[in-house]
Design a protein around this motif. Structure first.
Motif, mmCIF file in Angstrom:
data_model
loop_
_atom_site.group_PDB
_atom_site.id
_atom_site.type_symbol
_atom_site.label_atom_id
_atom_site.label_comp_id
_atom_site.label_asym_id
_atom_site.label_seq_id
_atom_site.Cartn_x
_atom_site.Cartn_y
_atom_site.Cartn_z
ATOM 1 N N GLN A 69 0.440 -10.707 -3.610
ATOM 2 C CA GLN A 69 1.875 -9.992 -3.714
ATOM 3 C C GLN A 69 2.026 -9.490 -2.022
ATOM 4 O OE1 GLN A 69 4.129 -10.354 -6.028
ATOM 5 N NE2 GLN A 69 2.722 -11.428 -7.347
ATOM 6 N N ASP A 107 2.094 -7.056 -0.537
ATOM 7 C CA ASP A 107 1.778 -5.641 -0.470
ATOM 8 C C ASP A 107 0.351 -5.467 -0.155
ATOM 9 O OD1 ASP A 107 0.586 -3.094 -1.323
ATOM 10 O OD2 ASP A 107 1.978 -2.951 -3.083
ATOM 11 N N SER A 108 -0.084 -4.483 0.940
ATOM 12 C CA SER A 108 -1.614 -4.251 1.512
ATOM 13 C C SER A 108 -2.300 -3.958 0.310
ATOM 14 C CB SER A 108 -1.357 -3.540 2.511
ATOM 15 O OG SER A 108 -0.704 -2.174 2.174
ATOM 16 N N ASN A 109 -1.883 -3.493 -0.634
ATOM 17 C CA ASN A 109 -2.974 -3.250 -1.883
ATOM 18 C C ASN A 109 -2.867 -4.291 -2.793
ATOM 19 O OD1 ASN A 109 -3.207 -0.413 -0.887
ATOM 20 N ND2 ASN A 109 -1.147 0.190 -1.768
ATOM 21 N N SER A 110 -2.334 -5.276 -2.767
ATOM 22 C CA SER A 110 -2.405 -6.470 -3.563
ATOM 23 C C SER A 110 -3.683 -7.180 -3.379
ATOM 24 C CB SER A 110 -1.123 -7.383 -3.465
ATOM 25 O OG SER A 110 -1.294 -8.543 -4.295
ATOM 26 N N TRP A 113 6.456 -9.658 5.799
ATOM 27 C CA TRP A 113 5.509 -10.426 5.218
ATOM 28 C C TRP A 113 5.952 -11.881 5.258
ATOM 29 C CZ3 TRP A 113 0.569 -8.869 3.127
ATOM 30 C CH2 TRP A 113 0.674 -7.378 3.149
#
Length: 453
Positions: free
Chosen positions: A81, A83-86, A107
């Protein structure tokens, strides 16, 4: 949004005004990330600070598939996704090529392992996609490398005289399709097909292939061009069901044959045509003329930029969302008129624009059942937009064959996976891909429900 600089030199200003302090310049063809829009000016980041460019000299890149990306980081995470935490799906290394599907804030949506994934925009350089060329190997034996480097591993070898498709250039290397992926060959050992023919005359096709094709049974002309299907569908039910049944009954025979050639479910082709034009190539209520849509922002690109005052006297559109706000007027003093939604009005605008610049006007319309823009004429085999217009105006079969010729490999893959939103991002532009993708799916499902099993 991504934009392309269209002026030979475009000033970068600290404020959205001609009197704003000049910070620098962009040169022709530079790709820039647009962060906002203010009264005819695009906002960008320049050396980490907000800056402004005059919108008249920036073309929005509506189809990210026209760009390719190159990874600049030593190791770049590919995420599920934006999102850097994906979850991390894999990694890319410096120099790797990425195929763009869409741009989001910070992104890029890209192809990865036959699916969609996301990478951070700041670690990818974007470049315009060049038209592929054919080349011929001019070495006894040429290594195909995994990267654009002599130290990279060899994927295989090509013999002298082998043909390759040159997709892009990276320094002293050409990128080519090789097997199921891509590889790199040293450019110094590749001649373009034109260069090779100048040196040795036209290069003959493989004799074995010629012999095979001559033995293949010829398809009867009436069978090859027959439009209707052998089995018709009842026209009833929902609006989508009625539309897909009508389109199938008109062109199902030809659509099936061309879909088979692309290894596509014919329901995909029917659904796309229904969304683009309700499956119609011509409008009976408008003297049977071809269905068109005139795009003001394209006329700006092909004519207006060089004749700005004249353009603004007769045409206008919303610069931040270029598909909106299209209006025109024949003379400077009269009121502005909307024209989308009426084929008579679309043709009136086209007639006026053709009187100004015929080819530019025809490049600025989408044509027929597939609604392909005139500026794509070379991609589907026509020498000019006028030649495409003439062919499409006279023959629905030309429109349908052009429809399939327009499909890129990536478009076909998206349809094969029934990833209609990603397909719409490539075919219609990323700005409204979810809407168009949803419509395509609705029509696809409608045909699947009524078609014989």
């Amino acid at each position: 949004m991504i934009g392309t600089i269209t002026a030979s030199r475009l000033n970068i200003r600290a404020q959205p005004s001609q009197q704003g302090r000049k910070l620098g310049e962009y040169s022709l063809g530079t790709l820039i990330d647009i962060t906002g829009e203010r009264l005819g000016w695009f906002e960008v980041l320049y050396q980490g600070q907000p800056a402004f460019l005059h919108a008249d000299y920036v073309d929005l890149v509506e189809q990210p598939s026209r760009l390719i990306g190159r990874v600049t980081a030593n190791l770049l995470n590919v995420r599920q996704q934006p999102d850097s935490n994906s979850a991390i799906l894999g990694t890319l290394t410096a120099g790797n090529r990425v195929e763009l599907l869409a741009q989001l804030e910070g992104w890029l949506e890209v192809e990865f392992n036959q699916g969609n994934a996301y990478v951070a925009r700041e670690y990818v350089d974007l470049h315009p996609r060049e038209a592929p060329q054919q080349g011929v190997v001019d070495a006894n034996l040429l290594h195909v490398r995994s990267q654009a480097s002599r130290q990279a591993s060899s994927l295989g070898q090509l013999a002298a005289g082998s043909r390759v498709v040159i997709e892009s250039r990276l320094g002293d290397w050409f990128e080519i399709p090789f097997g199921s992926s891509r590889g790199y060959v040293a450019a110094t050992y590749i001649r373009t097909l034109q260069e090779a023919e100048l040196l040795s005359g036209p290069i003959a096709e493989n004799e074995e292939e010629e012999e095979d094709s001559s033995l293949a049974p010829a398809q009867p002309a009436d069978e090859a061009s027959r439009l209707p299907p052998l089995q018709r569908l009842p026209i009833s039910g929902s609006s989508q069901a009625r539309k897909v049944a009508t389109t199938w009954n008109r062109y199902g025979g030809l659509l099936s044959r061309l879909s088979d050639e692309k290894q596509l479910d014919v329901a995909c082709a029917v659904a796309v045509l229904c969304v683009e034009s309700s499956g119609k190539g011509f409008e009976e209520s408008n003297q049977g003329r071809m269905i068109i849509r005139f795009e003001n922002h394209k006329l700006w690109k092909f004519w207006g930029r060089q004749h700005a005052d004249d353009f603004h006297n007769h045409f206008r559109y919303k610069t931040s969302q270029t598909w909106k706000g299209h209006q025109w007027r024949a003379t400077q003093g009269e009121e502005w008129h909307k024209f989308h939604g009426s084929q008579r009005a679309e043709w009136e605008v086209l007639k006026f624009a053709r009187s100004i610049d015929n080819e530019a006007a025809l490049k600025s319309i989408s044509m027929g059942a597939p609604q392909i823009m005139g500026f794509h004429h070379e991609q589907i085999g026509y020498p000019s937009a006028e030649a495409m217009f003439d062919a499409f105006s006279n023959d629905i079969e030309a429109q349908i064959r052009g429809f399939f010729d327009f499909f890129s490999r990536t478009m076909v893959q998206r349809l094969q996976r029934q990833d209609f939103s990603s397909f719409a991002g490539l075919y219609n532009g990323s700005g409204q891909k979810q809407k168009y993708g949803s419509w395509i799916k609705q029509h696809y499902d409608a045909l699947k429900q009524i078609a014989p099993r």
